[in-house]
Design a protein around this motif. Sequence first.
Motif, PDB file in Angstrom:
ATOM      1  N   ALA A  34       0.803  -1.228   0.000  1.00 45.71           N
ATOM      2  CA  ALA A  34       0.000   0.000   0.000  1.00 45.71           C
ATOM      3  C   ALA A  34       0.833   1.275   0.000  1.00 45.71           C
ATOM      4  O   ALA A  34       0.359   2.314  -0.466  1.00 45.71           O
ATOM      5  CB  ALA A  34      -0.935   0.005   1.207  1.00 45.71           C
ATOM      6  N   SER A 116      -5.802   7.393   1.905  1.00 49.53           N
ATOM      7  CA  SER A 116      -5.706   6.602   0.679  1.00 49.53           C
ATOM      8  C   SER A 116      -6.857   6.918  -0.280  1.00 49.53           C
ATOM      9  O   SER A 116      -7.933   7.352   0.157  1.00 49.53           O
ATOM     10  CB  SER A 116      -5.703   5.114   1.027  1.00 49.53           C
ATOM     11  OG  SER A 116      -6.899   4.752   1.680  1.00 49.53           O
ATOM     12  N   PRO A 117      -6.616   6.756  -1.574  1.00 48.46           N
ATOM     13  CA  PRO A 117      -5.363   6.282  -2.185  1.00 48.46           C
ATOM     14  C   PRO A 117      -4.309   7.386  -2.228  1.00 48.46           C
ATOM     15  O   PRO A 117      -4.637   8.541  -2.531  1.00 48.46           O
ATOM     16  CB  PRO A 117      -5.791   5.858  -3.579  1.00 48.46           C
ATOM     17  CG  PRO A 117      -6.957   6.753  -3.896  1.00 48.46           C
ATOM     18  CD  PRO A 117      -7.670   6.970  -2.592  1.00 48.46           C
ATOM     19  N   SER A 211      -8.022  -2.569   1.420  1.00 45.65           N
ATOM     20  CA  SER A 211      -7.099  -1.449   1.588  1.00 45.65           C
ATOM     21  C   SER A 211      -6.679  -1.353   3.061  1.00 45.65           C
ATOM     22  O   SER A 211      -6.487  -2.372   3.717  1.00 45.65           O
ATOM     23  CB  SER A 211      -7.751  -0.154   1.094  1.00 45.65           C
ATOM     24  OG  SER A 211      -6.808   0.916   1.100  1.00 45.65           O
TER      25      SER A 211
END
Length: 231
Positions: A34, A116-117, A211
Amino acid sequence: MTASPAPRSSKADLRVSTGLSFAAGFVDTATFIALFGLFTAHVTGNFVLIGAELVASSTEGVLAKLLALPAFIAAVAAARLIALALERRGIAPLRWLLTLEAVMLAAFCAAGVAGSPFASADGLAAILTGMLGVLAMGVQNAVARLSLSHLAQTTVMTGNVTQAVIDTVDLLRGALPEGSPARGRLGRMMPAIAAFAAGAVAGAFGVAVLSFWCLLLPVALLAALAASEGA
C-alpha cells in the motif's frame, strides 16, 4: 517496596510471540503493497531499497525509507523508557507495551483509511502514515527484546529460519536426544515462522480487498493479546 510481577507461563509467552509474528507479517506485507515498498517491521529491507532506488531512474519513496530509521529508533527508545518506568513500580511492562502497539496500529489504520489512495510515496500524507506503521513495529521489536527475548524474533525471520533449518538437520540425523535444548528451541521457532508466513499471505490479500481497513485485524489481535495479559 514494590511487588514483583507474577511469574509467567511458557505457554502464555509462546501465544503472545506467535500472535506478534502473525501481526508483523500482516502489517509488513500490507504496508509494502500500500505504501510504495515501505517496510515497517524491520529497517534492513528499507536500506536495500534505498540503495536500489538511488541508482534507478526514479528515487520516489526514498525519503520515507530514510525517515523510517529515526522513527524506528525513537519507538524502541520510548518503549524501553516506558518499560523501565513500569518495572520500577513493580509492573510487568508487556501488557502495556502491547496496548501501546495496538494504539499505534489503530492510528496507522485510521491515517491510511483517511489518506488513501496516496498519489505519491513522497507526499506528506503517505510519509506520515508510513511513520505511524514504523512506530508501531518499532514498539513490537522492543517487546521481543524486553519481554520475550527467550523466544524467536517476531519481526525478522532470517535468523529464525536459519536456526530452525540447522536444528531440523540435527534432529533428522539423530543428534538431538530427548530433552535437548535444541528440540525446545525448534519448538519455539516454528510457530513464529509459520505465523509470520500466514500473516504475510493474509496481509497481501487483506490490503488487496480492503485497503487500509484490513489493519483492523492486527489491531484486534494486539488488543486481545494485551487483554489476555491482564486476565
